[in-house]
Structures are given as structure tokens and as C-alpha cells.
Design an enzyme around this catalytic site. Structure first.
Site, short mmCIF file in Angstrom:
data_model
loop_
_atom_site.label_atom_id
_atom_site.label_comp_id
_atom_site.label_asym_id
_atom_site.label_seq_id
_atom_site.Cartn_x
_atom_site.Cartn_y
_atom_site.Cartn_z
N ARG A 198 0.85 -1.20 0.00
CA ARG A 198 0.00 0.00 0.00
C ARG A 198 0.87 1.23 0.00
O ARG A 198 1.73 1.38 0.87
CB ARG A 198 -0.89 0.03 1.25
N ASP A 237 0.10 -3.34 11.97
CA ASP A 237 0.59 -3.72 10.64
C ASP A 237 0.95 -5.19 10.63
O ASP A 237 1.94 -5.62 11.25
CB ASP A 237 1.82 -2.85 10.28
#
Ligand code: PRP
Ligand code: URA
Length: 209
Positions: A104, A200
Site C-alpha cells: 500500500r 501492521d
């Protein structure tokens, strides 16, 4: 229309609670991702077709059932999806494995492709796309787009944690793809991280932060 299944099995939920904790170290986090993926695989394969077979036991002939449908493929979205592969292959040893590398962009949150390698016959296989996180849905949509360009018609998505934004985006873009989640969380924050989420996933699996 796509089906979205949230797997509320106690073992999955127990392991997910430990996975979410900021105090869970890398080794345990990685093991839990694998264990949860294995348990989710059991549910995500529930509707696969079977056929009747006769088996000679030492006693007599037994009428049994074996998998009858297409051969399977597991496609992790790199990096974090790799953490879900081994436990799935342990359950489906004949599955081939494809890799789709996406990250991303930190500013736009849009997926950027950097690697793809799929089995030649991927179009004839039942595909399981695996990635721990379904956030904006951008990575999942890009991966499924790519698989469909390669002829895939039967695709199942497996994510450990999803959120309403990601589910909405994927089901709108790919209404034929069923989604299996261990949890459907509340929302995305302004950095497009899932709330409450687990942070994450890639960094926590690989210890990169
Ligand atoms: C994470 C995660 C998904 C993606 C989800 O990967 O593993 O692939 O983000 O976000 P989205 O639904 O908004 O696309 P990331 O891009 O951080 O890469 P990594 O696995 O290499 O850490
Ligand atoms: N990717 C992650 O690893 N975690 C999130 O919460 C969102 C995207």
C-alpha cells in the site's frame, strides 16, 4: 451476491484475542497467524463438492466421500499473506501456490504491484486468496482482478480481520467472491488502518518494526 462469513468458533476467537495484543511477540504472532489460517481453512472449504467413492477397508467395502471439484491453489498477497500459507498447505497438500506482491502506498493507500507468479493452470483451479488484513479492500480487489485476468472463475477470499469499508468495496467489485473473516472490525482510521485491528500485519509477522 457475495457471502461474507465471520467465523465465531471459540478457538479462532481465543487465538485472535492474543494476536491483537500489542504485547504478543513476533514468534507467537507468526505461529498464531498460521494456526488461525488453518482453522479458517477448515470452514472456508466447507462447501467444496465431494463425490461418493468405494474404499476397501480390512473388513468390508465402505462408501466414503472424497473431494470432487477443481484442483486448488492458494494465493497469498505478499508479504503478510505468506503467514497463512503453510497451515493451509498442510491441510490441502496438493494445492499449488501463486504469489501476488502488493504494497500500500503510504500516502494514497492504493495498492502498488511489485511481483506476480501464478501456476500455469491457475484458471482451472479453485483459488483461495489469503491475506490477514482487509482494510480499504484495494489490495484484495487488485489481486482478484489479476486472477480473473488469468482466467480464474472460482475465487474465495480469506482474511483474518476485515472492516465494513473493505468488505463493501470487495463485494461491490467482485460479487461472485465469498469472503471468510475471523473478525469484522469497526472501521478504518485516517491512516487506513483497521480499528481496533492488530496494527501492521506484515511488520508483526516479519519483525520489521
Ligand atoms: C497490508 C495487508 C494487505 C493490505 C490491506 O499489506 O497485508 O495486503 O495492507 O490493505 P488494503 O485493504 O487497504 O489494501 P501492506 O500493503 O502493508 O504490505 P505488507 O504485507 O508487505 O506489509
Ligand atoms: N494493513 C495492515 O497490516 N493493517 C491494517 O490495519 C491495515 C492494512
Amino acid at each position: 451476491m457475495a457471502n461474507v462469513y465471520v467465523l465465531d468458533h471459540p478457538l479462532i476467537q481465543h487465538k485472535l484475542a492474543i494476536l491483537r495484543s500489542k504485547d504478543t511477540p513476533v514468534k507467537e504472532f507468526r505461529e498464531l497467524v498460521g494456526e488461525i489460517a488453518g482453522l479458517m481453512c477448515y470452514e472456508a472449504t466447507r462447501n467444496l463438492p465431494t463425490k461418493e467413492v468405494k474404499v476397501e477397508t480390512p473388513i468390508t467395502t465402505a462408501t466414503c466421500r472424497m473431494l470432487a471439484g477443481k484442483k486448488m491453489a492458494i494465493v497469498p498477497i505478499l508479504r503478510a499473506g505468506l503467514g497463512m500459507v503453510d497451515s493451509m498447505v498442510a491441510l490441502i497438500p496438493s494445492a499449488k501456490i501463486g504469489h501476488i506482491g502488493l504494497y500500500r502506498d503510504p500516502e494514497t493507500h492504493k495498492p502498488v504491484e511489485y511481483y506476480c507468479k501464478l501456476p500455469d493452470d491457475i484458471g482451472n483451479r479453485q483459488v483461495f486468496v489469503v491475506d490477514p488484513m482487509l482494510a480499504t479492500g484495494g489490495s484484495a480487489i487488485a489481486a482478484i482482478d489479476f486472477l480473473k485476468q488469468h482466467g480464474c472463475k472460482q475465487i474465495i477470499m480469506m482474511n483474518i480481520i476485515g472492516c465494513p469499508e473493505g468488505v463493501k468495496a470487495v463485494t461491490a467489485a467482485h460479487p461472485d467472491v465469498d469472503i471468510y473473516l475471523a473478525a469484522l472490525d469497526e472501521k478504518l482510521n485516517d491512516r487506513a488502518y483497521i480499528v481496533p485491528g492488530l496494527g501492521d500485519a506484515g511488520d508483526r509477522i516479519f519483525g520489521t518494526k
